[in-house]
Design a protein around this motif. Structure first.
Motif, PDB file in Angstrom:
ATOM      1  N   VAL A 169      -2.501 -17.414  -0.795  1.00 40.19           N
ATOM      2  CA  VAL A 169      -1.103 -16.872  -1.178  1.00 40.19           C
ATOM      3  C   VAL A 169      -0.111 -16.020  -0.175  1.00 40.19           C
ATOM      4  N   PRO A 170      -0.672 -14.916   0.297  1.00 40.19           N
ATOM      5  CA  PRO A 170       0.241 -14.360   1.485  1.00 40.19           C
ATOM      6  C   PRO A 170       0.257 -15.031   2.551  1.00 40.19           C
ATOM      7  N   GLU A 224       2.937 -17.881   2.417  1.00 37.62           N
ATOM      8  CA  GLU A 224       4.320 -17.482   2.505  1.00 37.62           C
ATOM      9  C   GLU A 224       4.589 -17.093   4.081  1.00 37.62           C
ATOM     10  N   ALA A 234      -7.288  -8.864  -5.388  1.00 37.62           N
ATOM     11  CA  ALA A 234      -5.812  -9.675  -5.045  1.00 37.62           C
ATOM     12  C   ALA A 234      -5.644 -11.039  -5.668  1.00 37.62           C
ATOM     13  N   ASP A 235      -7.308 -11.354  -5.550  1.00 35.10           N
ATOM     14  CA  ASP A 235      -7.146 -12.863  -6.435  1.00 35.10           C
ATOM     15  C   ASP A 235      -7.081 -12.884  -8.036  1.00 35.10           C
ATOM     16  N   GLN A 270      -3.465 -12.095  -8.786  1.00 31.96           N
ATOM     17  CA  GLN A 270      -2.556 -12.910  -8.555  1.00 31.96           C
ATOM     18  C   GLN A 270      -2.654 -14.317  -9.526  1.00 31.96           C
ATOM     19  N   ILE A 325       3.985  -8.642   3.054  1.00 34.36           N
ATOM     20  CA  ILE A 325       3.679  -9.623   2.204  1.00 34.36           C
ATOM     21  C   ILE A 325       2.359  -9.509   1.641  1.00 34.36           C
ATOM     22  N   PHE A 326       1.375  -9.105   2.406  1.00 31.08           N
ATOM     23  CA  PHE A 326       0.217  -8.742   1.936  1.00 31.08           C
ATOM     24  C   PHE A 326       0.052  -7.929   0.547  1.00 31.08           C
ATOM     25  N   LYS A 327       0.656  -6.816   0.880  1.00 34.81           N
ATOM     26  CA  LYS A 327       1.087  -5.800  -0.199  1.00 34.81           C
ATOM     27  C   LYS A 327       1.463  -6.189  -1.413  1.00 34.81           C
ATOM     28  N   LYS A 328       2.445  -7.147  -1.263  1.00 31.64           N
ATOM     29  CA  LYS A 328       3.286  -7.700  -2.658  1.00 31.64           C
ATOM     30  C   LYS A 328       2.187  -8.456  -3.372  1.00 31.64           C
ATOM     31  N   HIS A 329       1.266  -9.096  -2.459  1.00 32.81           N
ATOM     32  CA  HIS A 329       0.275  -9.949  -3.308  1.00 32.81           C
ATOM     33  C   HIS A 329      -1.006  -9.330  -3.501  1.00 32.81           C
ATOM     34  N   GLY A 330      -0.870  -8.010  -3.666  1.00 33.20           N
ATOM     35  CA  GLY A 330      -2.049  -7.124  -4.195  1.00 33.20           C
ATOM     36  C   GLY A 330      -2.976  -6.823  -3.289  1.00 33.20           C
TER      37      GLY A 330
END
Length: 254
Positions: free
Chosen positions: A45-46, A49, A194-195, A198, A244-249
């Motif tokens: 995901v990250p 993006e 993170a998974d 998400q 971006i990594f942080k935004k996705h957990g």
């Protein structure tokens, strides 16, 4: 006169050939502006993006091959050569660095293991419940996926024996484990936080700090790589890439 006509035809053909060569060279150069990145499936995901934003900014297309870190690492060992390798832990970074495939690597974020169950399923609430033979489990294959190695290390620290667990299947990648639990095919698994975040379709249970094993996510630059690789790695490790990594957990390395 005929010789003059032939000469003109020859010149015209030569010009046409030169024009074709120029355009084909320019096209080849344009086409070469792409990067191949091998990455653990937990970063899909990250990184997807980031790839789109990077291409828009730099005109360089990023092609990803997502999968289990072990599968991707072995592909490199048998001769496949990406420009960048981003495994789910630094285990494969160390292996490939020692064997001379990697020039260097830098950490970008951490993977933190958590327990997941299907929503509404409360059969598993802690690591101790993994030893209950009535609970169906799916785990990562430590030969193929970084999460498998992390799970094995957690069990060792908690003094739990996998041989006494009701393990129904081993997944080749963390996304496979998430899908199995989302589909209610098992009672619990261990995946990256993170998974689980998400997904939004799972119950998430934290693992006590004394047993948990965080994994560093390394960004590896291969010994053989394109010049555009440095731009991609710089963007990835810079403020926007980490945001971006942080935004996705993910918990990023500051």
């Amino acid at each position: 006169m005929k010789a003059l006509g032939d000469l003109k035809k020859y010149k015209a053909s030569l010009v046409t050939l030169l024009v074709c060569l120029i355009f084909s060279t320019a096209f080849a150069q344009k086409q070469s502006k792409e990067l191949l990145v091998f990455a653990g499936s937990g970063m899909r995901v990250p990184l997807s993006e980031i790839g789109k934003k990077f291409e828009k900014l730099y005109g360089i297309k990023v092609i990803y091959d997502f999968g289990g870190s072990g599968r991707l690492g072995n592909k490199i060992l048998v001769g496949q050569s990406p420009d960048v390798f981003i495994p789910g832990s630094n285990k494969w970074a160390k292996i490939l660095k020692k064997k001379g495939y990697i020039e260097g690597y830098s950490p970008i974020a951490y993977h933190t293991p958590v327990i997941i169950t299907p929503k509404g399923n409360d059969k598993v609430n802690s690591l101790d419940d993994f030893s209950d033979i009535g609970n169906r489990l799916v785990l990562g294959d430590d030969r193929a996926a970084a999460i498998g190695g992390a799970s094995a290390a957690i069990f060792k620290k908690a003094r739990l024996k996998e041989s006494r667990m009701n393990v129904r299947a081993k997944g080749q990648a963390v996304k496979q484990l998430v899908l199995w639990i989302e589909g209610n095919n098992a009672d619990a698994s261990i995946v990256w936080k993170a998974d689980a975040v998400q997904s939004g379709r799972l119950r998430i249970i934290g693992i006590p700090e004394q047993y948990n094993v965080r994994s560093i996510i390394p960004v590896c630059q291969m010994v053989t790589h394109k010049k555009e690789t440095n731009e991609y790695i710089h963007y990835l490790l810079d403020i926007e890439g980490k945001a971006i990594f942080k935004k996705h957990g993910f918990e990023v390395v500051e």
